[in-house]
Write a protein that holds these residues in place. Structure first.
Motif: not given
Length: 180
Positions: A122-133
């Motif tokens: 689950t994104n925000g629980v045990n997974a993460l999406y990030i978009n760096p500059g």
């Protein structure tokens, strides 16, 4: 009980992770950036993507940050850590960095930049999406707390900053105890 703590997608690419429990010798974790096709519940296998079987050779204490240099492709990518096998994975954590968020439609195996999020993550629980500059990011939030509080903080994109440095400022202090 693992979370990703940094990722860099070009020029010396790699990632780091923290364990919230002690990892005993013989423990095996598989790290892979192969895309996940949730509509068929399988990975897109490709010899151009990486797969690392990480075998613990001496005890790794909870709160330790492990840095792995090399692995990602040259653009945005994803990484999953799991146990089991590619045919029957038990997912622990996931990270999607750059070039779009988790896919919801069909994932083409020819498009190695995109992936679905497995149903057990689950994104925000045990997974993460990030978009760096730029080409990388690392965690910059709190380093002390329970496993649940640290996992929540680490999987919150507001606690990440643009950085191509895979090392963190310190290890974590995990305040709740778990039996090995």
């Amino acid at each position: 009980d693992i979370a990703f703590t940094s990722a860099k997608v070009s020029n010396g690419d790699g990632f780091s992770f923290v364990t919230f429990i002690d990892l005993c010798p013989g423990t095996q974790l598989i790290f892979s950036d192969m895309p996940w096709r949730d509509e068929t519940n399988k990975f897109c296998t490709s010899d151009e993507e990486f797969a690392i079987t990480f075998t613990v050779t001496s005890k790794i204490d909870r709160g330790t940050v492990v840095v792995y240099n090399n692995g990602f492709s040259s653009d945005g990518d994803n990484i999953f850590v799991f146990t089991g096998s590619y045919a029957n994975p038990t997912f622990i954590a996931g990270l999607k960095i750059k070039d779009g968020t988790w896919m919801t439609g069909t994932v083409s195996c020819a498009d190695r930049q995109h992936t679905r999020l497995p149903a057990t993550l689950t994104n925000g629980v045990n997974a993460l999406y990030i978009n760096p500059g730029g080409d990388g990011m690392r965690y910059t939030g709190t380093f002390t707390g329970t496993r649940a509080a640290l996992r929540s903080a680490i999987n919150n994109p507001s606690n990440w900053s643009n950085s191509t440095n895979l090392s963190l400022t310190s290890n974590f202090t995990v305040t709740d105890m778990v039996q090995d």
